[in-house]
Design a protein around this motif. Structure first.
Motif, PDB file in Angstrom:
ATOM      1  N   TYR A   1     -39.433  19.423  23.411  1.00 53.79           N
ATOM      2  CA  TYR A   1     -39.715  18.023  23.707  1.00 53.79           C
ATOM      3  C   TYR A   1     -41.195  17.697  23.503  1.00 53.79           C
ATOM      4  O   TYR A   1     -41.538  16.620  23.009  1.00 53.79           O
ATOM      5  CB  TYR A   1     -39.293  17.686  25.139  1.00 53.79           C
ATOM      6  CG  TYR A   1     -37.787  17.636  25.327  1.00 53.79           C
ATOM      7  CD1 TYR A   1     -36.986  16.916  24.439  1.00 53.79           C
ATOM      8  CD2 TYR A   1     -37.167  18.297  26.380  1.00 53.79           C
ATOM      9  CE1 TYR A   1     -35.619  16.870  24.601  1.00 53.79           C
ATOM     10  CE2 TYR A   1     -35.793  18.253  26.549  1.00 53.79           C
ATOM     11  CZ  TYR A   1     -35.013  17.540  25.649  1.00 53.79           C
ATOM     12  OH  TYR A   1     -33.654  17.489  25.802  1.00 53.79           O
ATOM     13  N   LEU A   2     -42.071  18.621  23.881  1.00 51.07           N
ATOM     14  CA  LEU A   2     -43.503  18.408  23.649  1.00 51.07           C
ATOM     15  C   LEU A   2     -43.805  18.342  22.160  1.00 51.07           C
ATOM     16  O   LEU A   2     -44.649  17.558  21.713  1.00 51.07           O
ATOM     17  CB  LEU A   2     -44.321  19.531  24.304  1.00 51.07           C
ATOM     18  CG  LEU A   2     -44.363  19.540  25.838  1.00 51.07           C
ATOM     19  CD1 LEU A   2     -45.112  20.767  26.346  1.00 51.07           C
ATOM     20  CD2 LEU A   2     -45.021  18.268  26.367  1.00 51.07           C
ATOM     21  N   THR A   3     -43.091  19.164  21.376  1.00 56.00           N
ATOM     22  CA  THR A   3     -43.255  19.128  19.915  1.00 56.00           C
ATOM     23  C   THR A   3     -42.815  17.781  19.360  1.00 56.00           C
ATOM     24  O   THR A   3     -43.457  17.225  18.464  1.00 56.00           O
ATOM     25  CB  THR A   3     -42.440  20.249  19.252  1.00 56.00           C
ATOM     26  OG1 THR A   3     -42.867  21.516  19.758  1.00 56.00           O
ATOM     27  CG2 THR A   3     -42.609  20.228  17.736  1.00 56.00           C
ATOM     28  N   VAL A   4     -41.706  17.248  19.884  1.00 53.59           N
ATOM     29  CA  VAL A   4     -41.211  15.942  19.446  1.00 53.59           C
ATOM     30  C   VAL A   4     -42.260  14.865  19.719  1.00 53.59           C
ATOM     31  O   VAL A   4     -42.540  14.012  18.860  1.00 53.59           O
ATOM     32  CB  VAL A   4     -39.887  15.591  20.163  1.00 53.59           C
ATOM     33  CG1 VAL A   4     -39.489  14.147  19.856  1.00 53.59           C
ATOM     34  CG2 VAL A   4     -38.786  16.540  19.726  1.00 53.59           C
TER      35      VAL A   4
ATOM     36  N   LEU B   1     -46.472   7.323  25.343  1.00 52.14           N
ATOM     37  CA  LEU B   1     -45.694   6.838  26.491  1.00 52.14           C
ATOM     38  C   LEU B   1     -44.293   6.413  26.065  1.00 52.14           C
ATOM     39  O   LEU B   1     -43.308   6.672  26.768  1.00 52.14           O
ATOM     40  CB  LEU B   1     -46.411   5.655  27.149  1.00 52.14           C
ATOM     41  CG  LEU B   1     -47.617   5.963  28.034  1.00 52.14           C
ATOM     42  CD1 LEU B   1     -48.286   4.667  28.487  1.00 52.14           C
ATOM     43  CD2 LEU B   1     -47.191   6.778  29.251  1.00 52.14           C
ATOM     44  N   ALA B   2     -44.214   5.769  24.888  1.00 51.62           N
ATOM     45  CA  ALA B   2     -42.920   5.285  24.398  1.00 51.62           C
ATOM     46  C   ALA B   2     -41.943   6.425  24.179  1.00 51.62           C
ATOM     47  O   ALA B   2     -40.793   6.383  24.641  1.00 51.62           O
ATOM     48  CB  ALA B   2     -43.126   4.497  23.101  1.00 51.62           C
ATOM     49  N   ILE B   3     -42.376   7.458  23.484  1.00 50.80           N
ATOM     50  CA  ILE B   3     -41.441   8.547  23.180  1.00 50.80           C
ATOM     51  C   ILE B   3     -41.155   9.401  24.411  1.00 50.80           C
ATOM     52  O   ILE B   3     -40.033   9.901  24.588  1.00 50.80           O
ATOM     53  CB  ILE B   3     -41.946   9.418  22.009  1.00 50.80           C
ATOM     54  CG1 ILE B   3     -40.822  10.336  21.537  1.00 50.80           C
ATOM     55  CG2 ILE B   3     -43.181  10.203  22.387  1.00 50.80           C
ATOM     56  CD1 ILE B   3     -41.076  10.994  20.219  1.00 50.80           C
ATOM     57  N   ALA B   4     -42.139   9.546  25.313  1.00 52.29           N
ATOM     58  CA  ALA B   4     -41.887  10.291  26.547  1.00 52.29           C
ATOM     59  C   ALA B   4     -40.834   9.577  27.396  1.00 52.29           C
ATOM     60  O   ALA B   4     -39.921  10.210  27.950  1.00 52.29           O
ATOM     61  CB  ALA B   4     -43.184  10.456  27.338  1.00 52.29           C
ATOM     62  N   THR B   5     -40.953   8.251  27.482  1.00 52.23           N
ATOM     63  CA  THR B   5     -39.964   7.459  28.220  1.00 52.23           C
ATOM     64  C   THR B   5     -38.578   7.608  27.596  1.00 52.23           C
ATOM     65  O   THR B   5     -37.569   7.766  28.299  1.00 52.23           O
ATOM     66  CB  THR B   5     -40.368   5.967  28.226  1.00 52.23           C
ATOM     67  OG1 THR B   5     -41.674   5.821  28.766  1.00 52.23           O
ATOM     68  CG2 THR B   5     -39.382   5.136  29.045  1.00 52.23           C
TER      69      THR B   5
ATOM     70  N   ALA C   1     -41.092   5.402  17.634  1.00 46.81           N
ATOM     71  CA  ALA C   1     -41.202   6.604  18.457  1.00 46.81           C
ATOM     72  C   ALA C   1     -40.061   6.685  19.473  1.00 46.81           C
ATOM     73  O   ALA C   1     -39.511   7.755  19.735  1.00 46.81           O
ATOM     74  CB  ALA C   1     -42.545   6.619  19.178  1.00 46.81           C
ATOM     75  N   ILE C   2     -39.690   5.535  20.037  1.00 39.60           N
ATOM     76  CA  ILE C   2     -38.569   5.493  20.981  1.00 39.60           C
ATOM     77  C   ILE C   2     -37.277   5.900  20.282  1.00 39.60           C
ATOM     78  O   ILE C   2     -36.471   6.678  20.815  1.00 39.60           O
ATOM     79  CB  ILE C   2     -38.444   4.083  21.597  1.00 39.60           C
ATOM     80  CG1 ILE C   2     -39.598   3.830  22.571  1.00 39.60           C
ATOM     81  CG2 ILE C   2     -37.097   3.907  22.312  1.00 39.60           C
ATOM     82  CD1 ILE C   2     -39.713   2.411  23.056  1.00 39.60           C
TER      83      ILE C   2
ATOM     84  N   LEU D   1     -37.375  10.108  25.798  1.00 46.84           N
ATOM     85  CA  LEU D   1     -36.831  11.453  26.036  1.00 46.84           C
ATOM     86  C   LEU D   1     -36.285  11.586  27.458  1.00 46.84           C
ATOM     87  O   LEU D   1     -35.200  12.142  27.675  1.00 46.84           O
ATOM     88  CB  LEU D   1     -37.911  12.504  25.787  1.00 46.84           C
ATOM     89  CG  LEU D   1     -38.328  12.725  24.325  1.00 46.84           C
ATOM     90  CD1 LEU D   1     -39.546  13.635  24.243  1.00 46.84           C
ATOM     91  CD2 LEU D   1     -37.179  13.315  23.512  1.00 46.84           C
ATOM     92  N   VAL D   2     -37.018  11.062  28.430  1.00 46.63           N
ATOM     93  CA  VAL D   2     -36.590  11.160  29.833  1.00 46.63           C
ATOM     94  C   VAL D   2     -35.294  10.399  30.063  1.00 46.63           C
ATOM     95  O   VAL D   2     -34.334  10.919  30.655  1.00 46.63           O
ATOM     96  CB  VAL D   2     -37.703  10.634  30.775  1.00 46.63           C
ATOM     97  CG1 VAL D   2     -37.176  10.490  32.200  1.00 46.63           C
ATOM     98  CG2 VAL D   2     -38.910  11.565  30.753  1.00 46.63           C
ATOM     99  N   ILE D   3     -35.243   9.146  29.592  1.00 46.67           N
ATOM    100  CA  ILE D   3     -34.058   8.322  29.833  1.00 46.67           C
ATOM    101  C   ILE D   3     -32.849   8.839  29.056  1.00 46.67           C
ATOM    102  O   ILE D   3     -31.734   8.930  29.590  1.00 46.67           O
ATOM    103  CB  ILE D   3     -34.354   6.846  29.468  1.00 46.67           C
ATOM    104  CG1 ILE D   3     -35.424   6.281  30.410  1.00 46.67           C
ATOM    105  CG2 ILE D   3     -33.079   5.998  29.538  1.00 46.67           C
ATOM    106  CD1 ILE D   3     -35.838   4.858  30.110  1.00 46.67           C
ATOM    107  N   ALA D   4     -33.048   9.202  27.780  1.00 44.22           N
ATOM    108  CA  ALA D   4     -31.932   9.695  26.969  1.00 44.22           C
ATOM    109  C   ALA D   4     -31.371  10.996  27.533  1.00 44.22           C
ATOM    110  O   ALA D   4     -30.152  11.207  27.550  1.00 44.22           O
ATOM    111  CB  ALA D   4     -32.389   9.901  25.521  1.00 44.22           C
ATOM    112  N   THR D   5     -32.257  11.874  28.005  1.00 45.00           N
ATOM    113  CA  THR D   5     -31.805  13.130  28.614  1.00 45.00           C
ATOM    114  C   THR D   5     -31.034  12.859  29.899  1.00 45.00           C
ATOM    115  O   THR D   5     -30.012  13.498  30.188  1.00 45.00           O
ATOM    116  CB  THR D   5     -33.009  14.051  28.916  1.00 45.00           C
ATOM    117  OG1 THR D   5     -33.736  14.282  27.706  1.00 45.00           O
ATOM    118  CG2 THR D   5     -32.548  15.378  29.477  1.00 45.00           C
ATOM    119  N   GLY D   6     -31.521  11.884  30.668  1.00 51.08           N
ATOM    120  CA  GLY D   6     -30.864  11.530  31.916  1.00 51.08           C
ATOM    121  C   GLY D   6     -29.447  11.018  31.714  1.00 51.08           C
ATOM    122  O   GLY D   6     -28.536  11.314  32.496  1.00 51.08           O
ATOM    123  N   PHE D   7     -29.223  10.249  30.654  1.00 51.58           N
ATOM    124  CA  PHE D   7     -27.894   9.710  30.377  1.00 51.58           C
ATOM    125  C   PHE D   7     -27.001  10.709  29.645  1.00 51.58           C
ATOM    126  O   PHE D   7     -25.788  10.518  29.561  1.00 51.58           O
ATOM    127  CB  PHE D   7     -27.999   8.415  29.551  1.00 51.58           C
ATOM    128  CG  PHE D   7     -28.286   7.197  30.375  1.00 51.58           C
ATOM    129  CD1 PHE D   7     -27.258   6.499  30.979  1.00 51.58           C
ATOM    130  CD2 PHE D   7     -29.585   6.760  30.559  1.00 51.58           C
ATOM    131  CE1 PHE D   7     -27.520   5.366  31.750  1.00 51.58           C
ATOM    132  CE2 PHE D   7     -29.867   5.630  31.321  1.00 51.58           C
ATOM    133  CZ  PHE D   7     -28.818   4.938  31.922  1.00 51.58           C
TER     134      PHE D   7
END
Length: 429
Positions: free
Chosen positions: A331-334, A95-99, A308-309, A101-107
Motif C-alpha cells: 500500500y505504501l508503494t501504491v 491524502l487522496a490515495i491514502a483515503t 490517485a483515488i 485505500l482505507v475506504i476501499a479496504t474497509g468495504f
C-alpha cells in the motif's frame, strides 16, 4: 439564464437523453440513432468543442505564465509560490490515495467476485524519476508546444518571463505585447463558452448512451465506492484544507466552481479545462493572474487527486479479485507510485489507466485486470477530472491568500465574473 444554469441544464438533459437511448435499445450498434446521433451529431459537436478548448491551452498557458511572472516582478516571490503550490499538490494527492485505500479496504470491494473480461489493456512501465526530471527541460520548446507537453511548456514559459524581468525596461514592449495577446486568448475563451451548453449536452448524452447498464450493475461496488471517495475528497478533504489554510468559505468556493466542474466532467481532461479553470479562478475567486497563471496549468499537469483515488480503489478491487495480499509495504508503494506518476503524466482523457498500469507493475498485480474496469472508466474519468480541477482551484486560492494576492471582495461577491453580467455590460456599452 446565466451560463452556469445553461450548462447545468445541458448536462441534465444530456443524462436524460443518454439514458433513453441506452435503456430503450435505440443506441444498438448499427441502429439509426447510433449512426446519426451517438456516433454522428453528438460525437461531432462534442469533439469540436473539446478540440476548441485544447486549441487554446498551449498559447493561453504560455502567454498567461509569462504575464504572471512579469506581474509578480520578484523572482523570490515566484519561488515561494512555486514551492508552496508544489508541496500542496503533492500533499493533496497523497491524502487522496491514502483515503481511497482505507475506504476501499474497509468495504472489501471485489472479494469473492469471479469477474471475467474479454477486454485487453496494454501496460506501460513506470518511467524512472531521472527521466521525468530530464524531460521537464525541453530540448525543443516549439516541439513541446506542438505535442502539448505541459511541464516543458511551463518550464520554458517561466524562463522566458524571468528573462524579461532581468532584461528590464528594454523588454517592456515585449511584455506589453504578450499581455495584449493574453487578453485576446481570454476573449477567445469567452467566445467558445457561448456554445458550451449545447456541447455539454452532446458529450454527456453520448457517454451515457454508450455506457452499458449491465456492466455498471456488475461493477456496482467498485463504482459506488470510487464515487463515494471522490465526493468525500471534494466536499470534505479539499474544503477542510481550504478553510484551515485560508479561512475562506468553502460554500462560496463550491458555488463559484460549479461551472468549471461541469466542464471538467464533460471533457474528462484537466488540460482541456485549463481556460475555463483559469477564468473561474481569476474572475470568480479573485486570485491575481500573476498567481493563477502559474498554479492552474501547473496543477493541471501534476495534480491528479481524482486519478490517485481511482488508483487506490482499483488496486484494492483488482487485488481482492485475484486474491493478492498487498500488505502495508504494498500500500505504501501504491501511494508513492501514484504521487510520482502524477508528476510525469499529462491531464488528458484516459491517462489514469496508463498510470494505473505503472502502479500494478510495481506491486505485482496482473495488468490485464485493468480490462475489468475499462467499461465504466469513461464515466468515472469524468467525475475524477472534476475533482482534479477543484483541487487546482483550491491550491491556487490558498497560495494566493498566503501571498496577499487574493481579492476577497471578488471572492465574496456572488456575481463577480458572471458571464451574463459581462455580456449585459458589453451590450449596454
Amino acid at each position: 439564464m446565466n451560463t452556469t444554469f445553461k450548462v447545468l441544464l445541458g448536462m441534465g438533459l444530456g443524462i436524460i437523453a443518454g439514458l433513453i437511448l441506452n435503456l430503450t435499445g435505440l443506441n444498438a450498434e448499427g441502429s439509426w440513432a447510433n449512426s446519426y446521433l451517438t456516433d454522428g451529431l453528438f460525437k461531432v459537436v462534442g469533439s469540436m468543442f473539446v478540440n476548441a478548448l485544447k486549441m487554446l491551452v498551449v498559447p493561453l498557458v504560455f502567454f498567461s505564465l509569462v504575464c504572471g511572472v512579469c506581474g509578480i516582478g520578484d523572482i523570490k516571490l515566484l519561488g515561494r509560490i512555486g514551492s508552496k503550490s508544489f508541496v500542496l499538490y503533492l500533499v493533496t494527492t497523497a491524502l487522496a490515495i491514502a483515503t481511497a485505500l482505507v475506504i476501499a479496504t474497509g468495504f472489501g470491494i471485489g472479494e469473492g467476485m469471479n469477474a471475467e473480461s474479454s477486454a485487453n489493456f496494454a501496460g506501460k512501465d513506470s518511467p524512472p524519476l531521472s527521466t521525468v526530471l530530464i524531460n521537464i527541460i525541453p530540448s525543443n520548446p516549439i516541439s513541446a508546444m506542438a505535442q502539448g507537453d505541459m511541464l516543458p511548456v511551463i518550464f520554458f514559459s517561466i524562463m522566458f518571463g524571468v528573462s524579461i524581468l532581468m532584461v528590464g525596461k528594454k523588454a517592456t514592449v515585449v511584455s506589453d505585447f504578450i499581455e495584449t495577446l493574453n487578453d485576446i486568448m481570454m476573449k477567445m475563451v469567452t467566445i467558445i463558452m457561448e456554445v458550451a451548453p449545447y456541447a455539454v449536452f452532446c458529450l454527456i448524452a453520448r457517454a451515457i448512451a454508450d455506457l452499458g447498464m449491465d456492466l455498471l450493475a456488475q461493477l456496482l461496488g467498485y463504482v459506488l465506492v470510487l464515487i463515494g471517495v471522490l465526493l468525500f475528497h471534494l466536499f470534505v478533504t479539499l474544503q477542510v484544507i481550504l478553510k484551515v489554510l485560508s479561512g475562506l468559505s468553502p460554500v462560496t468556493f463550491m458555488k463559484k466552481m460549479r461551472n468549471t466542474q461541469v466542464f471538467a466532467f464533460s471533457t474528462s481532461s484537466s488540460n482541456a479545462t485549463i481556460p475555463v479553470t483559469l477564468r473561474a479562478v481569476t474572475k470568480r475567486l479573485g486570485v491575481k493572474n500573476s498567481v493563477a497563471s502559474f498554479t492552474v496549468p501547473f496543477g493541471a499537469t501534476i495534480n491528479m487527486d481524482g486519478t490517485a483515488i481511482m488508483q487506490g480503489v482499483a488496486t484494492v478491487f483488482i487485488a481482492n479479485i485475484y486474491n493478492v495480499e498487498l500488505g502495508m509495504m504494498g500500500y505504501l508503494t501504491v501511494i508513492l507510485m501514484s504521487v510520482l506518476a502524477s508528476i510525469g503524466t499529462a491531464g488528458v482523457p484516459g491517462v489514469g489507466l496508463i498510470m494505473l498500469s505503472m502502479v500494478f507493475s510495481q506491486v505485482g498485480l496482473p495488468i490485464e485486470g485493468i480490462g475489468l474496469i475499462l467499461g465504466v472508466d469513461r464515466l468515472l474519468d469524468m467525475i475524477r477530472t472534476a475533482v482534479n480541477v477543484s483541487g487546482d482551484a483550491m491550491v491556487s486560492t490558498v497560495v494566493a491568500k498566503s501571498e496577499g494576492q487574493l481579492d476577497e471582495r471578488v471572492y465574496n461577491d456572488p456575481d463577480a465574473g458572471n458571464q451574463s453580467e459581462m455580456h449585459l455590460e458589453q451590450n449596454q456599452a
